[in-house]
Design a protein around this motif. Structure first.
Motif, short mmCIF file in Angstrom:
data_model
loop_
_atom_site.label_atom_id
_atom_site.label_comp_id
_atom_site.label_asym_id
_atom_site.label_seq_id
_atom_site.Cartn_x
_atom_site.Cartn_y
_atom_site.Cartn_z
N ASP A 21 6.18 4.27 8.02
CA ASP A 21 6.20 3.76 6.83
C ASP A 21 5.28 4.85 5.90
O ASP A 21 3.63 4.70 5.80
N TRP A 22 5.77 5.85 5.41
CA TRP A 22 5.05 6.75 4.51
C TRP A 22 6.03 6.82 3.30
O TRP A 22 7.39 6.76 3.09
N ASP A 23 5.25 7.14 1.99
CA ASP A 23 6.00 7.11 0.95
C ASP A 23 6.21 8.34 0.15
O ASP A 23 6.96 8.65 -0.45
N GLU A 82 -3.41 5.20 -0.09
CA GLU A 82 -4.01 5.75 1.13
C GLU A 82 -3.56 7.17 1.42
O GLU A 82 -2.54 7.53 1.46
N CYS A 83 -4.51 8.05 1.55
CA CYS A 83 -4.03 9.46 1.83
C CYS A 83 -4.46 9.70 3.25
O CYS A 83 -5.58 9.62 3.48
N VAL A 84 -3.65 10.43 3.93
CA VAL A 84 -3.77 10.84 5.48
C VAL A 84 -3.73 12.37 5.56
O VAL A 84 -2.68 12.77 5.10
N MET A 137 0.96 -1.30 0.02
CA MET A 137 0.01 -0.07 0.04
C MET A 137 0.88 1.36 -0.09
O MET A 137 1.94 1.39 0.87
N THR A 138 0.36 2.30 -0.87
CA THR A 138 1.24 3.52 -0.81
C THR A 138 0.69 4.32 0.00
O THR A 138 -0.62 4.91 0.07
N ARG A 139 1.38 4.94 1.01
CA ARG A 139 0.85 6.03 1.92
C ARG A 139 1.18 7.50 1.52
O ARG A 139 2.54 7.64 1.60
#
Length: 212
Positions: free
Chosen positions: A48-50, A29-31, A1-3
């Protein structure tokens, strides 16, 4: 998953960007964070952030200051600035503090998605009319780069393609190299230029090209 972390104080803008980026891939996933302090808390809670997308006009710590903090604490996480301040001076300042991309808020959703895809793939993206310099894109000043930074011939060829905004994969394909070899050349180029990342290397390449 891409965050992806979106740091923007206006809720409507945050939500619009999240919806726009959600169309890139199903696993993205957008936070959302309303300011720098909330962003730093989220980043500290999970490494764990991209990618981080940052507005410059934030209510607490400015976007420029946040970029500087992220460059030191999370040097491997790329950042994109999305701002209404889209003049050349603002763009270059963002590059100097480590942004891998810059998109004007007047740009389309397609352009934002293109910027995110490019940066996630290891490249750099800057709004075309405000780019880091056409001199680099045309390869002008390559001899100056080789001489000034004492690059090898192979490193100079990689640096020229880096200056065109090519990703490691695209550089490898263009030069018939493996991505691992390109990464080795990139590390050597960054050391020679005394920079930490691709965007800072672009600034250096632009300056050397302009002086050729």
């Amino acid at each position: 998953m891409t965050r992806v972390l979106i740091v923007e104080d206006h809720a409507l803008v945050r939500e619009a960007m999240a919806q726009t980026l959600g169309r890139i891939e199903s696993g993205l996933e957008c936070v959302e964070a309303r300011g720098s302090e909330e962003a730093l808390v989220l980043l500290a809670e999970s490494p764990d952030w991209d990618l981080a997308i940052i507005d410059l006009m934030l209510p607490d710590l400015s976007g420029f200051s946040l970029l500087g903090v992220l460059a030191k604490r999370y040097p491997d996480m790329p950042t994109i600035v999305v701002s209404a301040l889209d003049d050349q001076a603002t763009l270059r300042r963002a590059m100097k503090v480590g942004a891998s991309g810059f998109v004007s808020k007047s740009s389309s959703g397609d352009e934002l998605r293109h910027a995110v895809r490019t940066v996630l793939d290891g490249g750099v993206f800057f709004t075309p009319q405000d780019g880091p310099g056409e001199e680099v894109a045309r390869g002008r000043g390559s001899r100056a780069q080789e001489s000034r930074y004492r690059l090898t011939a192979a490193q100079t060829r990689v640096a020229e393609l880096l200056g065109q905004g090519k990703t490691n994969r695209e550089i490898a394909d263009a030069l018939g190299l493996s991505e691992g070899t390109v990464k080795v050349h990139m590390s050597a180029i960054f050391r020679a230029m005394n920079v930490r990342n691709r965007s800072q290397a672009l600034v250096a390449l632009s300056r050397s090209g302009a002086r050729a």
